[in-house]
Scaffold this active site. Structure first.
Site, PDB file in Angstrom:
ATOM      1  CG  LEU A   1      -9.326  -1.135   1.323  1.00 44.22           C
ATOM      2  CD1 LEU A   1      -8.911  -2.063   0.205  1.00 44.22           C
ATOM      3  CD2 LEU A   1     -10.116   0.048   0.776  1.00 44.22           C
ATOM      4  CG  ASP A   2      -5.591  -0.362   2.136  1.00 48.75           C
ATOM      5  OD1 ASP A   2      -5.083  -1.273   1.468  1.00 48.75           O
ATOM      6  OD2 ASP A   2      -6.048   0.682   1.640  1.00 48.75           O
ATOM      7  CB  ALA A   3      -7.657  -3.193   8.146  1.00 43.42           C
TER       8      ALA A   3
ATOM      9  CG  HIS B   1      -1.889   1.170   1.177  1.00 40.20           C
ATOM     10  ND1 HIS B   1      -2.984   1.183   0.353  1.00 40.20           N
ATOM     11  CD2 HIS B   1      -1.903   2.358   1.818  1.00 40.20           C
ATOM     12  CE1 HIS B   1      -3.634   2.332   0.495  1.00 40.20           C
ATOM     13  NE2 HIS B   1      -2.995   3.062   1.389  1.00 40.20           N
TER      14      HIS B   1
ATOM     15  N   GLY C   1      -7.056   3.279   1.635  1.00 38.00           N
ATOM     16  CA  GLY C   1      -7.909   3.401   0.450  1.00 38.00           C
ATOM     17  C   GLY C   1      -7.216   4.047  -0.727  1.00 38.00           C
TER      18      GLY C   1
END
Lengths: 286, 286, 286, 286
Positions: D229-231, D194, D203
């Site tokens: 998401l992205d976690a 990311h 995000g």
């Protein structure tokens, strides 16, 4: 807002003196130029030198010619030296490489993705390992083997290839020491990557010596090549932390990642006219 | 879960050999100890040495005595050397300082806020500048001036103050070179902060020389003091980036911030028994 | 070389327009000023704003008055705003602190050793912990406790102390949220240190949340205080690497070393007129 | 010294309990194994979990089978889970890529020069840009376009290619969000890069948002992909400093250099069995 149709850069160096900035900026104003980036540096009180880099937009060839006329006038009255460059005339570089390809690959990739504003005119190597790589990037490859006895001939062959085709030589882990004669042909136009944080570990086998000394950081240094080994003006350095458990092999692997990034930054800054040399040191306007 | 009422650390070094970890961990298990932190390192294939640091909780003096008996047995069979330490017996340090107080202040503040697990037994200085500072932190201050002629006497006076009261000497920008005799009294028990990224700029005036060389990074090095100047085992190093516009004065200011942090980390790691010395290099278990 | 007897700084912001640099540098030239440092920045093409910082030597009050007259003329024709400052009039700051003293101590020490070009006019705290520290540095200390009910009164009491005596408020781990009213009194004149790399972990307990999220870096952010919590213009940030073995307590200890350095840098840059604010972002001329 | 002819790694996790290290190291000792690298971590007092990674040399298949028998016994008595791996069985990875090739190129180059101990089984892309690159590195390339309507079909096609041929999926700037179903097929076996220092800028469009917020550092985060998401668990992060003069385009260029190195490190550590996942966080034994 006025329309501009071209960009240029102006590099100035001279003895520090009152009015120099006013004079230069007035000259730019008179031809309708618009300053987009500007940086200056004075060495005073050390030795009273003044350095300046200005990036500007202008109205085209006529304006630039006019500016040049103004600057020639200033040159006469201030003893300044100056250089006008056109960012659209991309710097032409030659990459010299031996057995290790990490710096070569980084330069090729950064150039292809427009991260490095240069044209790669050729790759020259004393080994025949990277001809295929060169082909893939559509870059001429010249294999010029070197032995102790053939060194001068080999350098002459290199020089015939380079002459008037190349603005900068990049030694991308080229494991040959250039002759005094070869260096003299390209003053401040040869960038080398040394695999230590100079002035530590000048010369051969820096990772082995870093390991033996037990340092906790290793580094890399990009510098212009001068007669004195690893003693030319430093352009950029960086380091990475290492641990007692890292052996020479792992230092070398970690070092590669530093080397290639340091070298790429130095070449980029040189290509963008950000590096000036004075008294064996660099002024880097980033 | 079992109740533990004390902590300890075990440091082991020996020739690398099969079963050494099993033997040590079994000894700990047999006395009911609970390993909370463990690290090991083998130099093999270089010279086949094994180093280990274990932090553990235990049930008190009886368990520890029993463990010690087991370890003495292992010592006989494996030729290992070991050391059991009690984290609650805090290391006693003496801080040596000359004119600059940045390292001194950082150590004092870190100690007061429990960031540095040591007791500061005394401050010794060849200047009388920091008596008031010492008072504010309730630490004995000894002013021992030194000249070329009085050096041995002064060191003897220092030694009488230190003897059996201090476990570690910290040279916090102490601008005197210790005599061979003084160094011999405290093997691997004197930590110095050198204001360059060694081995660059060994000796005097490193910032001036860094400026002259035009490096793009400056650094600091914490190391154990040995006979050879600035050549002892490196414990920790760090760097900061500098620019062409930084003069010697600004290098010195930026350097102070690196120096004090590097020195504080080195003292902390030493105090936590994280640093082992072998062949003039350190193993640092962080 | 001409003799100069004073220094000054000029800060300019305006809509980007041709000739602005030429006009300003001519004004400086006409009064015989010598530019020692200069930096500029244009936001174009975003919104066409121009910012400039010039440090210069001049011949004294008369020259400065004359320069000011020139600049007022420029102001009329270019709609620029400008500010002339005298580096010898040191910025007067108030340090606000609660329970943790690391930022306080760093500011006190850096000020005392001339690393921070400010005068510390007072320390204000909602706790009575650091009166003795303040005394040791000969700085007035004001203990103003705050509860939910007394907040407005307490802030009024603070304001009476600060008014016309202080140019900048430094929240050195001051664990109270200022009221909208208090913030409005000091626009871009309150610097806070937040203990995370904003915008991550806005609000309370950032280290606890960093630990829970399992980040591999923690950081700190110095920013101007605005109405929106932790959302003001960022001046400086820095980070340190952390490991799975670091618990919340060790994150806090490591974080302190970052916080105090980031805050000190931000205060230094503000004091040296290096920070301009535009559209909730900073331009930092370092 | 004994002759060893093979290497292996042992990964253990269980509830923390006395004797676990002793038991495991005894098992290794009994089969004549030689520990070359060892690291452990206990989450106590948080939730009392124990994690260990041991690299060792052994005498071949017979010894390993014997060790496995011992470990199965321990598993029954301690409820530990364990995994024995062979470093010579290189991890097989699939690289997913969209339009940007910097992460792809870095992985390809690091793999070719033995810096990344994996086999690249295939490249999968929703664009047809890198077929030639794949050919040059002799790696199968699969072009699987994806639209909103064809997503499930496309993922099924991907899965058919991957199934039993690949151990790890590397999303090397693959700009598609995987479906819940696809993620469930590869728990902790999908690594994403990311382009921000998470949890900042979760995000889309992180560089645009970093620019708007005016941060002074940008970063990148390699993490395992989970439903949220992205976690997912963070494996590695790194940052680089930026200035007010950097626009979104330059943030993106600088970010690429961080992204590719962070992703390569994460893949390397995963391939070397250095990463364990617990409670949505990683333990990274480096």
């Amino acid at each position: 807002m006025l329309e501009y149709n071209a960009q240029a850069r102006l590099l100035v160096s001279c003895k520090d003196q009152p009015g120099i900035v006013a004079n230069i900026s007035s000259a730019l104003y008179q031809v309708g130029a618009n300053i987009t980036e500007s940086a200056q540096f004075s060495t005073d009180p050390t030795d009273g030198m003044f350095f300046m880099r200005i990036a500007f937009d202008h109205h085209g060839l006529h304006a630039l010619t006019e500016l040049n006329r103004h600057l020639r006038g200033l040159q006469a009255s201030t003893k300044m030296t100056y250089r006008l460059t056109d960012p659209n005339h991309r710097l032409r570089i030659a990459i010299f490489v031996s057995r290790e390809d990490h710096c070569l690959m980084e330069l090729l990739w950064q150039q292809r993705t427009n991260m490095l504003p240069v044209d790669i005119a050729m790759i020259i190597s004393n080994h025949d390992l990277y001809e295929k790589t060169a082909q893939e990037f559509s870059i001429p490859f010249h294999y010029i083997p070197i032995t102790k006895d053939t060194k001068i001939d080999a350098e002459n062959a290199q020089h015939r290839l380079l002459e008037s085709r190349v603005d900068l030589i990049v030694l991308a882990r080229y494991m040959q020491i250039l002759s005094r004669q070869m260096i003299a042909r390209y003053p401040n136009k040869i960038i080398n990557i040394h695999h230590s944080f100079l002035p530590a570990f000048i010369g051969a086998r820096p990772y082995e010596r870093a390991y033996e000394r037990g340092v906790k950081i290793i580094g890399a240094t990009a510098h212009y090549v001068t007669d004195e080994l690893d003693a030319g003006p430093i352009i950029e350095q960086d380091i990475t932390r290492v641990k007692h458990s890292d052996d020479v092999a792992s230092l070398k692997k970690m070092g590669r990642l530093i080397e290639k990034n340091v070298l790429a930054r130095a070449v980029k800054w040189h290509a963008e006219d950000r590096v000036l040399v004075h008294n064996n040191k660099t002024i880097v306007f980033t």
